[in-house]
Motif scaffolding. Structure first.
Motif, short mmCIF file in Angstrom:
data_model
loop_
_atom_site.label_atom_id
_atom_site.label_comp_id
_atom_site.label_asym_id
_atom_site.label_seq_id
_atom_site.Cartn_x
_atom_site.Cartn_y
_atom_site.Cartn_z
N CYS A 162 -5.51 1.21 5.33
CA CYS A 162 -5.44 0.82 4.15
C CYS A 162 -6.36 -0.29 3.69
O CYS A 162 -6.57 -0.68 2.79
N SER A 190 -7.88 9.58 7.51
CA SER A 190 -7.02 10.04 8.58
C SER A 190 -7.66 10.10 9.70
O SER A 190 -8.79 10.02 9.82
N HIS A 236 0.57 -1.26 0.15
CA HIS A 236 -0.02 -0.01 -0.05
C HIS A 236 0.87 1.26 -0.09
O HIS A 236 0.59 2.33 -0.68
N ALA A 237 1.89 1.35 0.70
CA ALA A 237 2.81 2.18 0.86
C ALA A 237 3.46 2.69 -0.62
O ALA A 237 3.66 3.80 -0.93
N GLN A 238 3.94 1.44 -0.98
CA GLN A 238 4.53 1.82 -2.62
C GLN A 238 3.53 2.11 -3.51
O GLN A 238 3.71 3.20 -4.14
N ARG A 239 2.30 1.78 -3.53
CA ARG A 239 1.18 2.47 -4.26
C ARG A 239 0.99 3.83 -4.21
O ARG A 239 0.79 4.64 -5.09
N ARG A 240 1.10 4.30 -2.88
CA ARG A 240 0.93 5.65 -2.64
C ARG A 240 2.19 6.43 -2.60
O ARG A 240 1.99 7.71 -2.29
N LEU A 290 0.85 4.15 9.14
CA LEU A 290 -0.06 3.36 8.25
C LEU A 290 -0.28 2.08 9.10
O LEU A 290 0.31 1.33 9.35
N LEU A 305 4.69 6.35 -0.61
CA LEU A 305 4.96 6.99 0.73
C LEU A 305 6.61 6.19 0.92
O LEU A 305 6.86 5.18 0.31
N GLU A 355 -3.37 6.71 8.82
CA GLU A 355 -4.13 6.05 7.56
C GLU A 355 -4.16 4.64 7.54
O GLU A 355 -3.43 3.97 8.02
N GLN A 401 -10.35 5.08 3.02
CA GLN A 401 -8.85 5.77 3.14
C GLN A 401 -9.34 7.09 3.94
O GLN A 401 -9.84 7.70 3.60
#
Length: 142
Positions: free
Chosen positions: A120, A127, A44-48, A89, A50, A118, A125
């Motif tokens: 996932c 905050s 998820h972090a990679q897709r976003r 996350l 981050l 956040e 999504q």
């Protein structure tokens, strides 16, 4: 030349800390459950886009209360100045914890440090500003 300590540029990707927790009621392979959460959080972090700066976890640990090594490490890192990360996350809000009072303290500490939470895999999504306590002592979205 002066350094911009703690100042973020518009081009810099948000810095994320990943947090995973498996519950005590999971009797089979709690470590595998945490590892699977971390893999999904990393994806998820990679897709976003981050930048993951650290990963913390609590394996086979109750979500009640604050005295969990992983979440305490997150809070310790969040208290550093200048700020070290921008968002926490998690897979869903229950991974932070299941105790309303503890969750409120964690959320308040992160918010006052300027750190977003956040999720996932919750319904949307979001905050931490969108979390509200419901009557059933779980987080709900507004």
């Amino acid at each position: 030349m002066p350094r911009n300590r703690g100042v973020r540029t518009a081009e810099a990707p948000p810095r994320a800390v990943l947090y995973a927790r498996s519950a005590t009621e999971i009797s089979t392979a709690p470590k595998a459950k945490v590892e699977a959460q971390i893999a999904r959080l990393r994806s998820h972090a990679q897709r976003r886009g981050l930048k993951v700066i650290n990963v913390y976890s609590d394996t086979a640990t109750t979500g009640n209360g604050l005295f969990r090594p992983g979440i305490l490490a997150v809070l310790t890192l969040a208290s550093k100045q200048p700020r070290v990360f921008d968002l926490l996350l998690v897979m869903n809000s229950s991974r932070i914890g299941r105790d309303v009072a503890a969750n409120a303290l964690i959320t308040k500490a992160l918010k006052s440090a300027g750190i977003r939470i956040e999720s996932c895999s919750d319904a949307a999504q979001t905050s931490h500003e969108n979390y509200h306590h419901g009557d059933n002592n779980k987080f709900r979205y507004q």
